[in-house]
Enzyme design. Structure first.
Site: not given
Ligand code: PRP
Length: 179
Positions: A99, A102
């Site tokens: 999704d 970041d």
């Molecule tokens: C979000 C997203 C990625 C990650 C990206 O997941 O789905 O996996 O963060 O962030 P990064 O580039 O800083 O590593 P999250 O850990 O929020 O979990 P979720 O998908 O369960 O909401």
């Protein structure tokens, strides 16, 4: 939930058009192939569900769960695989679906560990990218939107596990997460 939004960043229709564009690129690039589409839980489930219904190839679908964010807004430094793939991906064409990208911490650890399993190819499809937040380099093959560094929720993205079911992507009011 709409009262907690500062702004709607991408409407339901805009996202639909974007998902159709991405699926079109995938249909073209993988013509004649049977890729394995891998959703990274939990945030990707809405995007993946819409994306695969626009893919006209004989795909298979699997999910992985890896940890990064807790209930706060920063990703942690280490990758923990909570749910792994059931299938062996050696020799397979794999498309990872996320999704949001970041800091890049999650994917910069996950991608090399999947490459070690010997897939024929491994590409990345991401709905939202926040380039201003990048700490680790990650290359995206199919990108929905590049967005500013704002706290976005909806269409699978959460704050404290809420708002995932919003059909649009919105920017959360700061007062909601600074409480
Ligand atoms: C979000 C997203 C990625 C990650 C990206 O997941 O789905 O996996 O963060 O962030 P990064 O580039 O800083 O590593 P999250 O850990 O929020 O979990 P979720 O998908 O369960 O909401």
């Amino acid at each position: 939930m709409q009262k907690d939004m500062e702004q709607i960043l991408f409407s339901e229709q805009e996202i639909k058009d974007c998902v159709s564009r991405l699926a079109g690129e995938i249909n073209r690039d993988y013509a004649g192939k049977e890729p394995l589409v891998v959703g990274i839980l939990q945030g990707s489930f809405v995007f993946l569900a819409d994306l695969v219904r626009q893919i006209t190839l004989p795909i298979r679908v699997e999910f992985m769960s890896v940890s990064s964010y807790g209930s706060g807004t920063e990703s942690s430094g280490s990758l923990n695989i909570r749910l792994d793939l059931a299938e062996d991906i050696a020799g397979r064409d794999v498309i990872l679906v996320e999704d949001i990208l970041d800091s890049g911490n999650t994917l910069s650890r996950l991608i090399p560990s999947l490459q070690e399993r010997g897939p024929a190819s491994l590409k990345l499809c991401v709905l939202l990218d926040k380039p201003d937040r990048r700490v680790k380099e990650v290359s995206v093959d199919y990108l929905g939107y590049s967005i500013p560094d704002a706290f976005v929720v909806g269409y699978g993205l959460d704050y404290d596990q809420k708002y995932r079911n919003l059909p649009y992507v919105g920017i959360l009011k700061p007062e909601v997460y600074s409480k």
